[in-house]
Scaffold this motif. Sequence first.
Motif, PDB file in Angstrom:
ATOM      1  N   GLN A 109      25.608  43.800  44.467  1.00  0.00           N
ATOM      2  CA  GLN A 109      26.193  45.160  44.679  1.00  0.00           C
ATOM      3  C   GLN A 109      27.707  45.066  45.541  1.00  0.00           C
ATOM      4  N   GLY A 110      28.676  45.703  44.824  1.00  0.00           N
ATOM      5  CA  GLY A 110      29.732  45.863  45.413  1.00  0.00           C
ATOM      6  C   GLY A 110      30.986  44.710  45.139  1.00  0.00           C
ATOM      7  N   ALA A 111      30.402  44.033  44.421  1.00  0.00           N
ATOM      8  CA  ALA A 111      31.185  42.797  43.820  1.00  0.00           C
ATOM      9  C   ALA A 111      32.371  43.387  42.828  1.00  0.00           C
ATOM     10  N   GLY A 112      32.185  44.314  42.217  1.00  0.00           N
ATOM     11  CA  GLY A 112      33.112  44.889  41.318  1.00  0.00           C
ATOM     12  C   GLY A 112      32.649  44.631  39.899  1.00  0.00           C
ATOM     13  N   LYS A 113      31.388  44.821  39.578  1.00  0.00           N
ATOM     14  CA  LYS A 113      30.967  44.643  38.064  1.00  0.00           C
ATOM     15  C   LYS A 113      31.415  45.790  37.364  1.00  0.00           C
ATOM     16  N   THR A 114      31.062  46.962  37.726  1.00  0.00           N
ATOM     17  CA  THR A 114      31.243  48.298  37.169  1.00  0.00           C
ATOM     18  C   THR A 114      32.977  48.348  36.813  1.00  0.00           C
ATOM     19  N   THR A 115      33.712  48.036  37.757  1.00  0.00           N
ATOM     20  CA  THR A 115      35.030  48.014  37.663  1.00  0.00           C
ATOM     21  C   THR A 115      35.557  47.162  36.405  1.00  0.00           C
ATOM     22  N   PHE A 116      35.065  45.788  36.892  1.00  0.00           N
ATOM     23  CA  PHE A 116      35.217  44.838  35.852  1.00  0.00           C
ATOM     24  C   PHE A 116      34.804  45.362  34.216  1.00  0.00           C
ATOM     25  N   TYR A 139      19.594  51.257  39.772  1.00  0.00           N
ATOM     26  CA  TYR A 139      19.506  51.478  41.379  1.00  0.00           C
ATOM     27  C   TYR A 139      20.575  52.233  41.867  1.00  0.00           C
ATOM     28  N   ARG A 140      21.819  52.103  41.232  1.00  0.00           N
ATOM     29  CA  ARG A 140      22.691  52.994  41.817  1.00  0.00           C
ATOM     30  C   ARG A 140      23.281  54.096  40.587  1.00  0.00           C
ATOM     31  N   PRO A 141      22.726  55.143  40.605  1.00  0.00           N
ATOM     32  CA  PRO A 141      22.998  56.214  39.667  1.00  0.00           C
ATOM     33  C   PRO A 141      24.442  56.277  39.387  1.00  0.00           C
ATOM     34  N   LYS A 145      27.766  56.864  36.065  1.00  0.00           N
ATOM     35  CA  LYS A 145      28.752  57.841  36.102  1.00  0.00           C
ATOM     36  C   LYS A 145      30.282  57.207  36.180  1.00  0.00           C
ATOM     37  N   GLN A 146      30.166  56.167  37.103  1.00  0.00           N
ATOM     38  CA  GLN A 146      31.495  55.543  37.410  1.00  0.00           C
ATOM     39  C   GLN A 146      31.770  54.693  35.789  1.00  0.00           C
ATOM     40  N   LEU A 147      30.986  54.237  35.375  1.00  0.00           N
ATOM     41  CA  LEU A 147      30.990  53.611  34.076  1.00  0.00           C
ATOM     42  C   LEU A 147      31.625  54.628  32.943  1.00  0.00           C
ATOM     43  N   THR A 247      36.830  38.495  41.800  1.00  0.00           N
ATOM     44  CA  THR A 247      37.442  40.125  42.069  1.00  0.00           C
ATOM     45  C   THR A 247      38.050  39.955  43.380  1.00  0.00           C
ATOM     46  N   LYS A 248      38.687  40.961  43.409  1.00  0.00           N
ATOM     47  CA  LYS A 248      39.622  41.082  44.940  1.00  0.00           C
ATOM     48  C   LYS A 248      40.228  39.935  45.389  1.00  0.00           C
ATOM     49  N   PHE A 249      40.741  39.474  44.237  1.00  0.00           N
ATOM     50  CA  PHE A 249      41.932  38.298  44.413  1.00  0.00           C
ATOM     51  C   PHE A 249      43.015  38.537  44.995  1.00  0.00           C
ATOM     52  N   ASP A 250      43.589  39.974  44.968  1.00  0.00           N
ATOM     53  CA  ASP A 250      44.539  40.410  45.650  1.00  0.00           C
ATOM     54  C   ASP A 250      44.462  40.631  47.198  1.00  0.00           C
ATOM     55  N   GLY A 251      43.238  40.529  47.557  1.00  0.00           N
ATOM     56  CA  GLY A 251      42.923  40.684  48.906  1.00  0.00           C
ATOM     57  C   GLY A 251      43.512  39.534  49.784  1.00  0.00           C
ATOM     58  N   VAL A 272      40.477  36.832  36.855  1.00  0.00           N
ATOM     59  CA  VAL A 272      40.443  37.283  38.067  1.00  0.00           C
ATOM     60  C   VAL A 272      40.849  38.999  38.167  1.00  0.00           C
ATOM     61  N   GLY A 273      40.236  39.463  39.131  1.00  0.00           N
ATOM     62  CA  GLY A 273      40.637  41.049  39.484  1.00  0.00           C
ATOM     63  C   GLY A 273      41.375  40.954  40.616  1.00  0.00           C
ATOM     64  N   THR A 274      42.682  41.545  40.409  1.00  0.00           N
ATOM     65  CA  THR A 274      43.621  41.637  41.250  1.00  0.00           C
ATOM     66  C   THR A 274      43.758  43.004  41.683  1.00  0.00           C
ATOM     67  N   GLY A 275      43.003  43.903  41.684  1.00  0.00           N
ATOM     68  CA  GLY A 275      43.218  45.309  42.236  1.00  0.00           C
ATOM     69  C   GLY A 275      42.374  46.301  41.831  1.00  0.00           C
ATOM     70  N   GLU A 276      42.318  47.554  42.412  1.00  0.00           N
ATOM     71  CA  GLU A 276      41.473  48.627  41.928  1.00  0.00           C
ATOM     72  C   GLU A 276      41.656  49.262  40.628  1.00  0.00           C
ATOM     73  N   LYS A 277      42.827  48.983  40.113  1.00  0.00           N
ATOM     74  CA  LYS A 277      43.099  49.870  38.868  1.00  0.00           C
ATOM     75  C   LYS A 277      42.732  49.145  37.624  1.00  0.00           C
TER      76      LYS A 277
HETATM   77  P1  GDP Z   1      29.619  47.033  41.597  1.00  0.00           P
HETATM   78  O1  GDP Z   1      28.671  47.619  42.550  1.00  0.00           O
HETATM   79  O2  GDP Z   1      29.666  45.257  41.711  1.00  0.00           O
HETATM   80  O3  GDP Z   1      29.584  47.569  40.335  1.00  0.00           O
HETATM   81  O4  GDP Z   1      31.090  47.312  42.321  1.00  0.00           O
HETATM   82  P2  GDP Z   1      32.282  48.362  42.085  1.00  0.00           P
HETATM   83  O5  GDP Z   1      32.864  47.981  40.711  1.00  0.00           O
HETATM   84  O6  GDP Z   1      31.733  49.583  42.139  1.00  0.00           O
HETATM   85  O7  GDP Z   1      33.467  47.816  43.008  1.00  0.00           O
HETATM   86  C1  GDP Z   1      33.416  47.822  44.519  1.00  0.00           C
HETATM   87  C2  GDP Z   1      34.528  48.026  45.006  1.00  0.00           C
HETATM   88  O8  GDP Z   1      35.280  47.075  44.968  1.00  0.00           O
HETATM   89  C3  GDP Z   1      35.249  49.343  44.612  1.00  0.00           C
HETATM   90  O9  GDP Z   1      35.656  50.093  45.556  1.00  0.00           O
HETATM   91  C4  GDP Z   1      36.152  48.853  43.585  1.00  0.00           C
HETATM   92  O10 GDP Z   1      37.508  49.815  43.451  1.00  0.00           O
HETATM   93  C5  GDP Z   1      36.777  47.545  44.452  1.00  0.00           C
HETATM   94  N1  GDP Z   1      37.176  46.622  43.580  1.00  0.00           N
HETATM   95  C6  GDP Z   1      36.653  45.964  42.498  1.00  0.00           C
HETATM   96  N2  GDP Z   1      37.378  45.081  41.779  1.00  0.00           N
HETATM   97  C7  GDP Z   1      38.580  44.606  42.641  1.00  0.00           C
HETATM   98  C8  GDP Z   1      39.597  44.023  42.866  1.00  0.00           C
HETATM   99  O11 GDP Z   1      39.999  43.208  41.803  1.00  0.00           O
HETATM  100  N3  GDP Z   1      40.592  44.131  43.903  1.00  0.00           N
HETATM  101  C9  GDP Z   1      40.412  45.007  44.643  1.00  0.00           C
HETATM  102  N4  GDP Z   1      41.130  45.261  45.681  1.00  0.00           N
HETATM  103  N5  GDP Z   1      39.110  45.884  44.822  1.00  0.00           N
HETATM  104  C10 GDP Z   1      38.436  46.078  43.680  1.00  0.00           C
END
Ligand code: GDP
Length: 295
Positions: A109-116, A139-141, A145-147, A247-251, A272-277
């Motif tokens: 959770q929080g890894a960035g799956k949905t965003t990816f 488990y995370r309704p 919605k986010q998707l 993900t968060k390779f920009d961090g 690699v994910g390089t940001g939130e957009k």
């Molecule tokens: P999930 O629980 O795995 O589905 O995670 P989410 O997709 O909800 O992402 C968790 C948080 O990480 C969110 O605040 C996203 O905006 C952020 N996030 C996801 N990918 C990246 C990335 O590549 N870079 C940065 N900086 N933030 C990211």
Amino acid sequence: MLENLGNRFQDIMKKVRGHGKLSESNIKEALREVRMSLLEADVNYKVVKEFVAKIQEKAIGAEVLTGINPGQQFIKIVNDELVELLGGTNSRLTKSAKNPTVVMLAGLQGAGKTTFAGKLAKYLKKQGEKPYLIGADIYRPAAMKQLEVLAQQVGVDVYFELGSNDAVGICERGLEKAKEAGATYLIIDTAGRLHIDEKLMEELKEVKKVVRPQEILLVVDAMIGQDAVNLAQSFNNALSIDGVVLTKFDGDTRGGAALSVKSVVGKPIKFVGTGEKIDDLELFHPERLASRILG
Ligand code: GDP
């Protein structure tokens, strides 16, 4: 990404270039520094040891010591080994002969799956594919919605069942819908948890059995460093993954995970994910990253 390591490496290489001729002790000194920098960047200890040993073996050969441009040759050896460490060539997504190609995402959770999932849909759409999304994070309704929001943004279809606790059923029905819609790729966002547990793995195995994915991508937060490698190892043992998304390779990450995953887990980093957009996604190119590190 990996700026600190890049700066350290560039300093070391500058010093190496500064010597007219390279002695064995110059090389050993440079390699000591390479070793330190990699350990500080959080690269796995065993990986560092092997990496340095390989370079030493090649570099102490006659050519580097007596050649015309010894510094350059040394740097080339380091570059080649770095590319190898990062996985050699770029590993693309599979495309199955029969539509849709099923890509199943897994991760904590929080890894960035949905965003990816959203980023990948956009990336594939740009390539002329017709992606379809399934939200199976029961488990995370908010994830469904986010998707949905991401799908609207990208302009692709999405299937989910709000309030359902049947991840396998959602995937079965979603797969049928995706076929009916003529999708060429199906991207499945699954549930994550804070820690790996039996229940999560069992659920993922069940989903895998039903959707028979061509690609299981493990989405990992690069900021967790060494743990990313351990995590990839555990998921790979349980699910047999096909690749990793960092993900968060920009961090402000020490980034060692990127350099350890392939040799420890044996599976390539694909993206690699390089940001939130939604556009902050890059294909993982070992050669490009190696030259960025070496400057
Ligand atoms: P999930 O629980 O795995 O589905 O995670 P989410 O997709 O909800 O992402 C968790 C948080 O990480 C969110 O605040 C996203 O905006 C952020 N996030 C996801 N990918 C990246 C990335 O590549 N870079 C940065 N900086 N933030 C990211």
